[in-house]
Design a protein around this motif. Structure first.
Motif, PDB file in Angstrom:
ATOM      1  N   ALA A  20      44.249  -6.050  19.866  1.00 53.95           N
ATOM      2  CA  ALA A  20      43.702  -5.373  18.684  1.00 53.95           C
ATOM      3  C   ALA A  20      43.738  -6.303  17.469  1.00 53.95           C
ATOM      4  N   GLY A  24      40.510  -7.518  15.557  1.00 52.07           N
ATOM      5  CA  GLY A  24      40.488  -7.250  14.127  1.00 52.07           C
ATOM      6  C   GLY A  24      40.192  -8.493  13.308  1.00 52.07           C
ATOM      7  N   THR A  51      37.935  -3.098  10.581  1.00 52.86           N
ATOM      8  CA  THR A  51      38.905  -4.185  10.572  1.00 52.86           C
ATOM      9  C   THR A  51      40.323  -3.666  10.380  1.00 52.86           C
ATOM     10  N   LEU A  54      41.681  -1.404  13.192  1.00 51.22           N
ATOM     11  CA  LEU A  54      42.186  -2.186  14.324  1.00 51.22           C
ATOM     12  C   LEU A  54      43.578  -2.737  14.034  1.00 51.22           C
TER      13      LEU A  54
END
Length: 204
Positions: A20, A24, A51, A54
């Motif tokens: 993640a 991101g 963004t 995440l």
């Protein structure tokens, strides 16, 4: 959550968290690039919100991989998640708010209407400021078959803003009724466009 997570479960949570983070970071890079070029406030808002969402997911997964965290460590985990969520909300709203406050279209009258032997300008025009931080003046020309003339528009304002010059940069073939876009030298927010006092257009 039970503190008796297996090593496999911890490894899966940590892997998911770092995946993640990587995704991101990639979205963040794409978001930053879009911020530099602008052009779509909705896409920028989605990318910004995604963004930080995440990052919040990543922090939460890493927190779950350490269920034994207590006291100060637990507070730091929760604070980090809340910070990411807050940043995501701000990143999602700000581009839309800026776009709403700075972009738009204003219909204005042309004070000095240029007339050539082969064409006639309409007495009104649309001046548009968009998400690309560009202001354009769209002028309707009534003409016989010919190439649109090179035009220079000077836009004046009542709010003290400096005059704005706009011109068409290349010839455009027009027939009977056509719209020609004059590109302005500077971006002006729609609030400034509402204070237009005069628009004069001449052939150059």
């Amino acid at each position: 959550m039970s503190h008796s997570l297996s090593k496999r479960q911890r490894r899966s949570l940590k892997t998911g968290g770092w995946v993640a983070v990587v995704v991101g970071v990639f979205v963040s890079w794409a978001w930053s690039d879009r911020l530099a070029t602008a052009g779509s406030s909705s896409a920028t808002a989605i990318a910004g919100g995604l963004t930080f969402s995440l990052f919040a997911i990543a922090v939460n997964l890493l927190r779950r991989a350490h269920p034994e965290s207590k006291g100060r460590a637990r507070t730091l985990w929760i604070s980090a998640i809340l910070a990411c969520v807050t940043a995501g909300v701000v990143a999602g709203i700000t581009p839309l708010a800026i776009s709403a406050a700075t972009t738009g279209t204003v219909t204005t009258s042309i004070s000095a209407v240029g007339v050539g032997t082969e064409y006639r300008l309409a007495e009104a025009a649309n001046i548009i400021s968009d998400d690309y931080r560009q202001t354009n003046l769209d002028v309707t020309i009534h003409a016989r078959d010919r190439t649109a003339p090179r035009l220079l528009a000077v836009v004046s304002f009542t709010d003290g803003s400096a005059d704005l010059k706009c011109s068409n940069t290349r010839p455009v073939w027009i027939h009977e009724v056509s719209t020609v876009t004059l590109v302005c030298e500077e971006f002006r927010a729609v609030s400034t466009l509402h204070s237009i006092s005069a628009v004069s257009i001449v052939e150059t």
